[in-house]
Design a protein around this motif. Structure first.
Motif, PDB file in Angstrom:
ATOM      1  N   THR A  18       0.833  -1.201   0.000  1.00  0.00           N
ATOM      2  CA  THR A  18       0.000   0.000   0.000  1.00  0.00           C
ATOM      3  C   THR A  18       0.868   1.252   0.000  1.00  0.00           C
ATOM      4  N   THR A  19       1.953   1.222   0.752  1.00  0.00           N
ATOM      5  CA  THR A  19       2.870   2.370   0.780  1.00  0.00           C
ATOM      6  C   THR A  19       3.484   2.600  -0.593  1.00  0.00           C
ATOM      7  N   GLY A  20       3.818   1.528  -1.279  1.00  0.00           N
ATOM      8  CA  GLY A  20       4.366   1.656  -2.620  1.00  0.00           C
ATOM      9  C   GLY A  20       3.365   2.245  -3.599  1.00  0.00           C
ATOM     10  N   ARG A  21       2.107   1.832  -3.469  1.00  0.00           N
ATOM     11  CA  ARG A  21       1.064   2.386  -4.344  1.00  0.00           C
ATOM     12  C   ARG A  21       0.842   3.864  -4.061  1.00  0.00           C
ATOM     13  N   ARG A  22       0.825   4.231  -2.789  1.00  0.00           N
ATOM     14  CA  ARG A  22       0.667   5.647  -2.421  1.00  0.00           C
ATOM     15  C   ARG A  22       1.839   6.474  -2.933  1.00  0.00           C
ATOM     16  N   GLY A  23       3.045   5.956  -2.763  1.00  0.00           N
ATOM     17  CA  GLY A  23       4.217   6.673  -3.231  1.00  0.00           C
ATOM     18  C   GLY A  23       4.208   6.854  -4.740  1.00  0.00           C
ATOM     19  N   LEU A  24       3.820   5.811  -5.464  1.00  0.00           N
ATOM     20  CA  LEU A  24       3.746   5.914  -6.916  1.00  0.00           C
ATOM     21  C   LEU A  24       2.679   6.916  -7.340  1.00  0.00           C
ATOM     22  N   LEU A  25       1.534   6.882  -6.686  1.00  0.00           N
ATOM     23  CA  LEU A  25       0.460   7.818  -7.020  1.00  0.00           C
ATOM     24  C   LEU A  25       0.880   9.260  -6.742  1.00  0.00           C
ATOM     25  N   VAL A  62       7.483  22.073  -6.857  1.00  0.00           N
ATOM     26  CA  VAL A  62       7.101  20.764  -7.402  1.00  0.00           C
ATOM     27  C   VAL A  62       8.290  19.806  -7.356  1.00  0.00           C
ATOM     28  N   TYR A  63       9.480  20.277  -7.727  1.00  0.00           N
ATOM     29  CA  TYR A  63      10.650  19.399  -7.709  1.00  0.00           C
ATOM     30  C   TYR A  63      11.035  19.007  -6.287  1.00  0.00           C
ATOM     31  N   ILE A  64      10.882  19.917  -5.344  1.00  0.00           N
ATOM     32  CA  ILE A  64      11.139  19.572  -3.939  1.00  0.00           C
ATOM     33  C   ILE A  64      10.144  18.516  -3.475  1.00  0.00           C
ATOM     34  N   ALA A  65       8.886  18.628  -3.892  1.00  0.00           N
ATOM     35  CA  ALA A  65       7.891  17.619  -3.539  1.00  0.00           C
ATOM     36  C   ALA A  65       8.227  16.266  -4.162  1.00  0.00           C
ATOM     37  N   LEU A  66       8.694  16.260  -5.407  1.00  0.00           N
ATOM     38  CA  LEU A  66       9.100  15.004  -6.048  1.00  0.00           C
ATOM     39  C   LEU A  66      10.258  14.344  -5.298  1.00  0.00           C
ATOM     40  N   ILE A  67      11.242  15.140  -4.921  1.00  0.00           N
ATOM     41  CA  ILE A  67      12.381  14.595  -4.182  1.00  0.00           C
ATOM     42  C   ILE A  67      11.940  14.102  -2.814  1.00  0.00           C
ATOM     43  N   ALA A  68      11.016  14.824  -2.175  1.00  0.00           N
ATOM     44  CA  ALA A  68      10.518  14.400  -0.861  1.00  0.00           C
ATOM     45  C   ALA A  68       9.797  13.061  -0.958  1.00  0.00           C
ATOM     46  N   TRP A  72      10.939   9.697   0.910  1.00  0.00           N
ATOM     47  CA  TRP A  72       9.988   8.988   1.771  1.00  0.00           C
ATOM     48  C   TRP A  72       9.895   7.513   1.378  1.00  0.00           C
ATOM     49  N   ILE A  73       9.846   7.247   0.073  1.00  0.00           N
ATOM     50  CA  ILE A  73       9.793   5.865  -0.401  1.00  0.00           C
ATOM     51  C   ILE A  73      11.084   5.133  -0.026  1.00  0.00           C
ATOM     52  N   HIS A  74      12.217   5.806  -0.166  1.00  0.00           N
ATOM     53  CA  HIS A  74      13.494   5.189   0.203  1.00  0.00           C
ATOM     54  C   HIS A  74      13.557   4.916   1.695  1.00  0.00           C
ATOM     55  N   HIS A  75      13.061   5.849   2.486  1.00  0.00           N
ATOM     56  CA  HIS A  75      13.069   5.682   3.945  1.00  0.00           C
ATOM     57  C   HIS A  75      12.183   4.513   4.375  1.00  0.00           C
ATOM     58  N   ARG A  76      11.082   4.309   3.673  1.00  0.00           N
ATOM     59  CA  ARG A  76      10.160   3.212   3.999  1.00  0.00           C
ATOM     60  C   ARG A  76      10.615   1.870   3.432  1.00  0.00           C
ATOM     61  N   ASP A  77      11.723   1.847   2.702  1.00  0.00           N
ATOM     62  CA  ASP A  77      12.268   0.630   2.077  1.00  0.00           C
ATOM     63  C   ASP A  77      11.262  -0.058   1.181  1.00  0.00           C
ATOM     64  N   VAL A  78      10.612   0.742   0.349  1.00  0.00           N
ATOM     65  CA  VAL A  78       9.628   0.172  -0.586  1.00  0.00           C
ATOM     66  C   VAL A  78      10.353  -0.260  -1.830  1.00  0.00           C
TER      67      VAL A  78
END
Length: 78
Positions: A18-25, A62-68, A72-78
């Motif tokens: 679910t975290t991966g789907r949220r991150g991708l979305l 927008v680019y800062i949000a993309l990097i964030a 976040w995805i990297h921190h969650r180990d997705v």
């Protein structure tokens, strides 16, 4: 060897959690904000924000949000 003997692997392009789907979305939404036609709506020079034209400030946010999202995805180990 028959095809049935080979192990079946899931695609790495489809998020499994679910975290991966949220991150991708979230990533796709923020990425869409940096592309036309949405970017053409933000293409304004006159209002200055923090001493920069609005377009540059918009793209920076927008680019800062993309990097964030990526961090976040990297921190969650997705």
């Amino acid at each position: 060897m028959d095809r049935r003997d080979y192990p079946r692997f899931a695609s790495h392009f489809v998020p499994r959690t679910t975290t991966g789907r949220r991150g991708l979305l979230l990533f796709l939404i923020f990425f869409a904000l940096a592309e036309p036609p949405v970017l053409l709506l933000a293409n304004r020079i006159e209002p200055f924000v923090l001493g920069m034209p609005f377009l540059y400030t918009y793209l920076l946010a927008v680019y800062i949000a993309l990097i964030a999202v990526l961090l976040w995805i990297h921190h969650r180990d997705v």
